[in-house]
Design a protein around this motif. Structure first.
Motif, PDB file in Angstrom:
ATOM      1  N   PRO A 185     -10.430  17.218   1.787  1.00  0.00           N
ATOM      2  CA  PRO A 185      -9.113  17.268   1.921  1.00  0.00           C
ATOM      3  C   PRO A 185      -8.454  15.933   2.475  1.00  0.00           C
ATOM      4  O   PRO A 185      -9.110  14.969   2.740  1.00  0.00           O
ATOM      5  N   TYR A 186      -7.156  15.877   2.583  1.00  0.00           N
ATOM      6  CA  TYR A 186      -6.499  14.597   2.974  1.00  0.00           C
ATOM      7  C   TYR A 186      -7.002  14.021   4.078  1.00  0.00           C
ATOM      8  O   TYR A 186      -6.941  12.792   4.310  1.00  0.00           O
ATOM      9  N   SER A 195      -5.180  11.526  10.585  1.00  0.00           N
ATOM     10  CA  SER A 195      -6.368  11.321   9.884  1.00  0.00           C
ATOM     11  C   SER A 195      -6.875  10.070  10.149  1.00  0.00           C
ATOM     12  O   SER A 195      -8.133   9.893  10.447  1.00  0.00           O
ATOM     13  N   THR A 196      -6.064   8.763  10.342  1.00  0.00           N
ATOM     14  CA  THR A 196      -6.547   7.804  10.800  1.00  0.00           C
ATOM     15  C   THR A 196      -7.216   7.563  12.113  1.00  0.00           C
ATOM     16  O   THR A 196      -8.247   7.103  12.585  1.00  0.00           O
ATOM     17  N   LYS A 197      -6.479   8.344  12.938  1.00  0.00           N
ATOM     18  CA  LYS A 197      -7.040   8.493  14.490  1.00  0.00           C
ATOM     19  C   LYS A 197      -8.501   9.236  14.589  1.00  0.00           C
ATOM     20  O   LYS A 197      -9.283   8.784  15.317  1.00  0.00           O
ATOM     21  N   ARG A 244      -6.576   7.034   2.772  1.00  0.00           N
ATOM     22  CA  ARG A 244      -8.099   7.057   2.299  1.00  0.00           C
ATOM     23  C   ARG A 244      -8.792   5.876   2.624  1.00  0.00           C
ATOM     24  O   ARG A 244     -10.097   5.964   2.944  1.00  0.00           O
ATOM     25  N   TRP A 245      -8.115   4.711   2.648  1.00  0.00           N
ATOM     26  CA  TRP A 245      -8.810   3.434   2.959  1.00  0.00           C
ATOM     27  C   TRP A 245      -9.010   3.474   4.351  1.00  0.00           C
ATOM     28  O   TRP A 245     -10.198   2.861   4.745  1.00  0.00           O
ATOM     29  N   GLN A 246      -8.282   3.837   5.370  1.00  0.00           N
ATOM     30  CA  GLN A 246      -8.702   3.848   6.932  1.00  0.00           C
ATOM     31  C   GLN A 246     -10.015   4.726   7.241  1.00  0.00           C
ATOM     32  O   GLN A 246     -10.761   4.482   7.726  1.00  0.00           O
ATOM     33  N   SER A 262       0.787  -1.020   0.087  1.00  0.00           N
ATOM     34  CA  SER A 262       0.035  -0.039   0.072  1.00  0.00           C
ATOM     35  C   SER A 262       0.889   1.263  -0.173  1.00  0.00           C
ATOM     36  O   SER A 262       2.097   1.388   0.474  1.00  0.00           O
ATOM     37  N   THR A 263       0.253   2.410  -0.526  1.00  0.00           N
ATOM     38  CA  THR A 263       0.939   3.805  -0.319  1.00  0.00           C
ATOM     39  C   THR A 263       0.263   4.388   0.719  1.00  0.00           C
ATOM     40  O   THR A 263      -0.799   4.281   1.127  1.00  0.00           O
ATOM     41  N   GLN A 264       0.944   5.566   1.411  1.00  0.00           N
ATOM     42  CA  GLN A 264       0.411   6.162   2.476  1.00  0.00           C
ATOM     43  C   GLN A 264      -0.729   6.882   2.047  1.00  0.00           C
ATOM     44  O   GLN A 264      -1.892   6.836   2.952  1.00  0.00           O
TER      45      GLN A 264
END
Length: 412
Positions: A268-269, A169-171, A135-137, A128-130
């Protein structure tokens, strides 16, 4: 005899695409002859039932051993498996198309009666890429079954291996999921007792809207939360369709101006677009890092009125591990209703003693056009320092202990 006998079972007129080349176009690839006799019938008739019976036996053994709820997740499932466990969608790839295709996969298994379903977040095969993993998380936080999982020969993809922006972002996505656990748990209660879906295609709620019939890039949690994830690389916006009705931005409560059409949303990201359908009441809870700790925290209610300024919703509570609580009445079920500026909690069942100590700390209502001047808890006035109004978002701070008892909040 060398190989399997020639028959319509061994060489059927239709071969599923999943076992075509390079597996040799044979239904026997990697398994027994289709004509092999088993106890009940031929292997052709029983092959797909193995996962179902395995999940059933495993869950029965766990229940007998532990005498409380357990969890079985199987890749091999069959209609009826949802009564015994959940499903994950199998060995996907760490690719953007696999991120997108996970949505119809989850919605399909919801239709099959398996509501606890999810894909391997960030992909299983490959690296996977960052950006993809971030985005998947975000999307995976809204899988009913949410798990980051990959193969041994792939690079690490847990959130901590990426930079701070990705970690944050994941958190945020996972804390959002945990804050919505009361709503998600309630959806699973209704899935268990009525067969309804948790992750839901839009056409379930809007069957006469032809724009929803083939829409597989968005989905709903229940009838109330619309998830519109980013599914392509290097973008900070996403096109999302909103059926007719009132829709509110989950984060700031602002109402969309043009329902009934597609809109380009800022994404956004570190952000996944999430909207609340008018007419909904969403139960929430202050999140923590485990469900055990989250259950100890206070509740909040989010209200999004429909065009008539009405809303409704439910909250289901139990101890989270006892068996058959719905059959033994060891649960609490609340129905919420907003009518004519009066919000009420109606107790449909009060069998869970733990709800006596549960605390409701706030009620936030979107789309209130006129600033309230007087607010009442039951018949007692609430001081003006305990409610706020800004940009049509009305928030009342309360401290209601004991959700097994009815209450009302009204304003004028």
């Amino acid at each position: 005899m060398d190989g399997c006998p020639i028959s319509l079972l061994e060489v059927p007129p239709f071969v599923p695409k999943t076992i075509r080349s390079p597996l040799g176009h044979k239904v026997t690839s990697g398994t027994l002859c289709m004509t092999a006799n088993q106890y009940l019938s031929t292997h052709y008739n029983l092959h797909s039932l193995y996962g179902l019976t395995e999940a059933n036996s495993t869950m029965n053994a766990l229940t007998a051993t532990l005498n409380k709820r357990s969890l079985v997740i199987s890749r091999s499932t069959y209609p009826g498996s949802g009564a015994h466990g959940g499903h994950w969608l199998g060995d996907n790839a760490s690719e953007w198309p696999d991120l997108a295709i996970s949505i119809p996969g989850i919605l399909q298994f919801s239709l099959f009666g398996i509501p606890l379903v999810g894909a391997d977040i960030c992909g299983f095969n490959g690296n996977s890429t960052q950006e993809l993993c971030t985005r998947w998380q975000q999307l995976g936080a809204f899988y009913p079954f949410s798990r980051n999982h990959n193969s041994l020969d792939s690079i690490d993809q847990d959130p901590a291996v990426f930079d701070k922006a990705s970690v944050d972002s994941t958190k945020d996505a996972l804390m959002l999921r945990y804050s919505l656990l009361p709503y998600l748990y309630t959806l699973f209660y209704f899935a268990h007792t009525t067969g309804s879906t948790v992750a839901r295609p839009l056409f379930f709620e809007f069957p006469t809207d032809s724009n929803t019939w083939d829409l597989d890039t968005q989905f709903l949690w229940g009838s109330s939360l619309l998830i519109s994830p980013v599914l392509t690389e290097n973008v900070t916006s996403v096109e999302a369709y909103f059926p007719h009705g009132r829709w509110f931005n989950f984060n700031d409560g602002q109402e969309l101006s043009f329902p009934g059409k597609s809109l380009l949303l800022h994404a956004p990201y570190n952000f996944i677009p999430l909207h609340v359908r008018g007419g909904s009441v969403i139960p929430m809870q202050t999140p923590n890092t485990t469900t055990t700790q989250s259950r100890l925290n206070s509740f909040q209610l989010l209200i999004a009125p429909d065009g008539n300024q009405n809303a409704s919703g439910y909250l289901y509570l139990d101890d989270g591990e006892s068996l058959n609580t719905d059959q033994t009445n060891n649960y609490t079920l609340l129905q919420f209703a907003l009518r004519n500026n009066v919000f009420s909690s109606i107790v449909l069942s009060s069998g869970y003693g733990g709800a006596d100590g549960a605390v409701l700390e706030s009620i936030k209502t979107f789309g209130i056009k006129i600033k309230p001047t007087n607010v009442y808890l039951n018949t007692t006035a609430i001081g003006s320092d305990n409610f706020t109004y800004s940009n049509r978002v009305f928030t009342v701070r309360v401290s209601i202990t004991g959700l097994n008892y009815p209450f009302s909040i009204s304003w004028d």
